[in-house]
Design an enzyme around this catalytic site. Structure first.
Site, PDB file in Angstrom:
ATOM      1  N   ASP A   1       0.850  -1.191   0.000  1.00 48.97           N
ATOM      2  CA  ASP A   1       0.000   0.000   0.000  1.00 48.97           C
ATOM      3  C   ASP A   1       0.888   1.245   0.000  1.00 48.97           C
ATOM      4  O   ASP A   1       1.916   1.296   0.672  1.00 48.97           O
ATOM      5  CB  ASP A   1      -0.900  -0.007   1.258  1.00 48.97           C
ATOM      6  N   ILE A   2       0.459   2.247  -0.767  1.00 50.67           N
ATOM      7  CA  ILE A   2       1.262   3.463  -0.915  1.00 50.67           C
ATOM      8  C   ILE A   2       1.302   4.273   0.380  1.00 50.67           C
ATOM      9  O   ILE A   2       2.234   5.053   0.604  1.00 50.67           O
ATOM     10  CB  ILE A   2       0.713   4.311  -2.099  1.00 50.67           C
TER      11      ILE A   2
ATOM     12  N   ASN B   1     -12.946  -3.220   2.265  1.00 53.94           N
ATOM     13  CA  ASN B   1     -13.951  -2.159   2.290  1.00 53.94           C
ATOM     14  C   ASN B   1     -14.795  -2.279   1.024  1.00 53.94           C
ATOM     15  O   ASN B   1     -14.257  -2.453  -0.069  1.00 53.94           O
ATOM     16  CB  ASN B   1     -13.273  -0.789   2.355  1.00 53.94           C
TER      17      ASN B   1
ATOM     18  N   GLN C   1     -14.801   2.403   1.042  1.00 47.71           N
ATOM     19  CA  GLN C   1     -13.970   2.017  -0.110  1.00 47.71           C
ATOM     20  C   GLN C   1     -13.639   3.245  -0.944  1.00 47.71           C
ATOM     21  O   GLN C   1     -14.543   3.931  -1.438  1.00 47.71           O
ATOM     22  CB  GLN C   1     -14.708   0.981  -0.977  1.00 47.71           C
TER      23      GLN C   1
ATOM     24  N   HIS D   1     -10.067  -5.016  -3.501  1.00 46.94           N
ATOM     25  CA  HIS D   1      -8.740  -5.266  -2.932  1.00 46.94           C
ATOM     26  C   HIS D   1      -8.913  -5.711  -1.500  1.00 46.94           C
ATOM     27  O   HIS D   1      -9.865  -5.350  -0.820  1.00 46.94           O
ATOM     28  CB  HIS D   1      -7.858  -4.019  -3.023  1.00 46.94           C
TER      29      HIS D   1
ATOM     30  N   HIS E   1      -6.918  -5.819   2.120  1.00 43.62           N
ATOM     31  CA  HIS E   1      -5.806  -5.284   2.902  1.00 43.62           C
ATOM     32  C   HIS E   1      -5.268  -6.406   3.783  1.00 43.62           C
ATOM     33  O   HIS E   1      -5.986  -6.906   4.658  1.00 43.62           O
ATOM     34  CB  HIS E   1      -6.276  -4.143   3.805  1.00 43.62           C
TER      35      HIS E   1
HETATM   36  P1  5GP Z   1      -9.826   1.498   0.398  1.00 43.67           P
HETATM   37  O1  5GP Z   1     -10.222   2.612   1.306  1.00 43.67           O
HETATM   38  O2  5GP Z   1     -10.373   1.684  -0.997  1.00 43.67           O
HETATM   39  O3  5GP Z   1     -10.132   0.155   0.982  1.00 43.67           O
HETATM   40  O4  5GP Z   1      -8.247   1.558   0.338  1.00 43.67           O
HETATM   41  C1  5GP Z   1      -7.534   1.956  -0.794  1.00 43.67           C
HETATM   42  C2  5GP Z   1      -6.077   1.808  -0.451  1.00 43.67           C
HETATM   43  O5  5GP Z   1      -5.319   1.952  -1.626  1.00 43.67           O
HETATM   44  C3  5GP Z   1      -5.556   2.846   0.556  1.00 43.67           C
HETATM   45  O6  5GP Z   1      -4.998   2.184   1.675  1.00 43.67           O
HETATM   46  C4  5GP Z   1      -4.531   3.627  -0.249  1.00 43.67           C
HETATM   47  O7  5GP Z   1      -3.409   4.024   0.526  1.00 43.67           O
HETATM   48  C5  5GP Z   1      -4.154   2.672  -1.356  1.00 43.67           C
HETATM   49  N1  5GP Z   1      -3.766   3.289  -2.606  1.00 43.67           N
HETATM   50  C6  5GP Z   1      -4.419   4.278  -3.262  1.00 43.67           C
HETATM   51  N2  5GP Z   1      -3.787   4.585  -4.397  1.00 43.67           N
HETATM   52  C7  5GP Z   1      -2.697   3.774  -4.473  1.00 43.67           C
HETATM   53  C8  5GP Z   1      -1.652   3.608  -5.449  1.00 43.67           C
HETATM   54  O8  5GP Z   1      -1.586   4.293  -6.469  1.00 43.67           O
HETATM   55  N3  5GP Z   1      -0.720   2.666  -5.178  1.00 43.67           N
HETATM   56  C9  5GP Z   1      -0.752   1.903  -4.049  1.00 43.67           C
HETATM   57  N4  5GP Z   1       0.220   1.012  -3.894  1.00 43.67           N
HETATM   58  N5  5GP Z   1      -1.719   2.014  -3.128  1.00 43.67           N
HETATM   59  C10 5GP Z   1      -2.687   2.940  -3.334  1.00 43.67           C
END
Ligand code: 5GP
Ligand code: ZN
Length: 110
Positions: A30-31, A85, A92, A98, A100
């Protein structure tokens, strides 16, 4: 799907710190990590989330789930938390399914 950041990562159009990849699944850091270890595991095909998942998606998701413990173990984890999420009311942000994989001390989200 156009303009989907995780589709672009799956196609190699956007770089990611990949830790596992096969024909159907990809896992990368994760970034913005929220735990000592924070890996995202995605299906390479665009599936939005578990709200919209269809029966046709289950073979790839079964495959994905079968890989999660191997991905976690390869990070040196002895256990992990798995968070998903689903939908904007489920926090989400990225609308490509995805999972985590969180490891280490003081895991978030529970
Ligand atoms: P969500 O809230 O959709 O479950 O989480 C999305 C996740 O994707 C977040 O933890 C965010 O830091 C990660 N993320 C968003 N954009 C990027 C990206 O371009 N590269 C990577 N490696 N992670 C990302
Ligand atoms: Zn996508």
């Amino acid at each position: 799907m156009d303009n989907c950041i995780f589709c672009k990562i799956a196609k190699g159009e956007i770089p990611a710190k990949t830790v596992y990849e096969d024909a159907h699944v990809m896992a990368f850091h994760d970034i913005a990590p929220k735990a000592d270890t924070h890996i995202l595991v995605i299906p390479k095909t665009h599936i939005t989330n578990l709200m919209t998942v269809g029966e046709r998606d289950w073979p790839v998701l079964t495959h994905l789930m079968n890989k999660v413990n191997h991905i976690a173990a390869a990070q040196g984890l002895e256990g992990f938390r798995l968070i998903s999420n689903n939908g904007t009311k489920g926090s989400q942000e990225v609308m490509h399914m995805h999972w985590h994989v969180l490891g280490g001390d003081q895991l978030p989200g529970f």
